[in-house]
Every structure is written in structure tokens, then in C-alpha cells.
Design an enzyme around this catalytic site. Sequence first.
Site, PDB file in Angstrom:
ATOM      1  N   GLY A  24       0.761  -1.260   0.075  1.00  0.00           N
ATOM      2  CA  GLY A  24      -0.042   0.175  -0.030  1.00  0.00           C
ATOM      3  C   GLY A  24       0.772   1.181  -0.087  1.00  0.00           C
ATOM      4  N   GLY A  29       4.616   7.462   2.530  1.00  0.00           N
ATOM      5  CA  GLY A  29       5.574   6.830   1.656  1.00  0.00           C
ATOM      6  C   GLY A  29       4.701   5.441   1.293  1.00  0.00           C
ATOM      7  CG  ASP A 139      -4.688   8.609  11.561  1.00  0.00           C
ATOM      8  OD1 ASP A 139      -5.931   8.867  11.568  1.00  0.00           O
ATOM      9  OD2 ASP A 139      -4.113   8.313  10.515  1.00  0.00           O
TER      10      ASP A 139
END
Length: 393
Positions: A24, A29, A139
Amino acid sequence: MAMMRLRREDPRVVGSFRLHRRLGAGGMGVVYLGSDRRGQRVALKVIRPDLAEDQEFRSRFAREVSAARRIRGGCTARLVAADLEADRPWFATQYVPGPSLHDKVAEEGPLSAADVAAIGAALSEGLVAVHEAGVVHRDLKPSNILLSPKGPRIIDFGIAWATGASTLTHVGTAVGSPGFLAPEQVRGAAVTPATDVFSLGATLAYAAMADSPFGHGSSEVMLYRVVHEEPQLRGVPDALAPLVRACLAKDPEERPSTLQLSMRLKEIAAREAQGLSDGRPLVPRPAARPADDLVTGQLTERYTERTAERSTERGTARNTQGRAQRTPAPHPSRGGARTGGGGRPASRPGGARPTSGGRRPANPRLLRQRIVVFVVVTLIVLLGIAAAQALQG
């Protein structure tokens, strides 16, 4: 996790690891599937070339590596190696096979209450270890949770930060994913472990509903709803709704801790699994001891109230069944609760006479008193009639 072939521009070797597939790509990055000389598979993240020269991104990447090194627990991917001084900084963690929670729900729909509670309990326990290391993920969301055969794993600590740090990278810019950010992150206030609790609540709501509790829209709309509007939990199972709502409290002080969440979710998972496996009424929770009354504020009131209501309903059903079993079987020839020969009341089949509104059967002592009164009155009337006939004669 979906894998893609390496592109022409992708490296084939990073450090001591050979790269095989793309796993992914994100804002920082690209993540690759790699392996070392012993065949150990890793997930290796490499910063994009255009960001490798940005000192802010290098610092952010260094925080991710630092956070991964400090965390000890089975619910996170273990750090294997890293090189922060390379032209393109990278780090490798243990490879976690399995889909993300986001992909699982997107493909199969909402999860059952038992599955949501079990995943939530494991994630809560994992966050305990994260917070004990002095780190807040900041997150946590469905795409950052991998469902491995050994249980869920939390990944991507790229914006993780020390407890108490601000959530702003630039003035007016919140770091994180709209719809899963806590209100204090949107406002730019200090983050605490309660920040991850809010994100976990939104994640569990997504798993239960296959939708965000704050709907859809632009980033600005989503952030406004997080701060000013109540979450929509219409599709969350009743067993989980009070707990999820407590996690999504606007005030961080009103949210339960990760330890409290882990304990409560384990209880819910056990009860839901029992109910799904054999269909019997769930066993009521024993009365909470003072030391076990863990959930604070809104959670305590709603969770306890719901448990008490269910316990009362089950207790009433058991008491009614017990009285029916203790009532002696009536004689087959008796059909009603009328007074038969010998002045003894006859019982209806099944014990007590059915009454509208669910009233309890008549008290036997009161029934006997009424029979005695009836017999005495009858005798007095008969004696009066006999006396009158004697006087006429």
C-alpha cells in the site's frame, strides 16, 4: 491485505531486506512486503523521495520509529529494523497477514455484536500498552487495524505523539482522519489517552454499522460534526450502544479509560457469544463491587440501567416459572375455581386462574376466610328460616 506487483520505480532491496510486493501507499510513503535472509516476512515502509528532503517529514518518521520501539504488547506490529539516516529513511515491522477492519466491513458488511466487542476488547488492551509507553496513536481508524489470525493489530504510528502534545502541525491544521479525530484534536488542544478512546469508539461504531457515526462529507463538514453534533448510532447493537456513546463524549474526562473499556467489552463479548451459541437467556451480571465500578460518568448510568432492566425481566420470568412448578396439579374432573363438594376450592389446570393484566393468583388464606364466612351466613339464614316455620306452626 491486498498485494500489488512492484513497479519499475520501486527498489528491489532495502537494507538487508529483499522486496517482493507492494502492500500500500500513504501520505508518507510506500509499504512493501519484504523478507530477510532467514525468510522472515516484514512490512517495510519507505519515505517518498520528494519527502525525504523535508525535515518535518523526517521528524515525523522518526517519531513513528521511536513510538514503535517503546511499545510492548501483542496488539501492535513488532519493530524489526530501521534506518533513519538513509537517503530514503525506512523501517520494517513484523508482517501481519489479514485484511484491515475497513476492508473486512466494506466487503462483508456490519460485524456482529460479539465480534465487535471481541475486537474492541483486544484493541483496548493493546492501547493500554501503547499509553503505558507514553504514546498516543492519534490516528486510530478501521484502515489502521489489521485482523490477523491471532487477533487485531494496530499499525501506522506515523503521527503518534507523546502524551500531552498538541495535535497541530501548522496553525489551523489538524493531524488525523476526519470522522475519527477527537474534538480536542480538531481544536488543537493537548492529546491524551482519552483521544484514542474517542477514535476507538468511532471505529467500533463503524464496525457495527458499516458507516461512520458522523456521516459523510467534506473534511470541514466532518470536523464540525465531530465537535458540535452528536454521533448517529442507530445501527449499533443495544449491548454496545451505551459504551460506544460514552467513548464518543465531547469532554475527554467523561470517556472511559482503555482499561475500563477492555473489561466491559470482554463482558459484553462473553454474554453476546453465549446468547448466539445456545439461544438461552444471558446470565445476569453479579452486583458490582466498589472496586469493579470502573466506568465513569455517562457510561456508568446507562450501562448499569440497561443491565438492571434485563436482570429484572429475567428474574420475573424465573419467579413465575417457579410458582407454576410448585402449584399441585388439579383433579381432571375440575374445570374451574368454584367451590365443590366438601367446601374445598377446586383449581384450574395449570395452577392459578388466568387473569387479565398479568395479576397474581388469589391468596389461599383469603379464599378460606371467604368460604368460612359463606358457610356461617348460610347456616344463619337456614336457622332463621327454621325458626320462622316453627313460629307459624
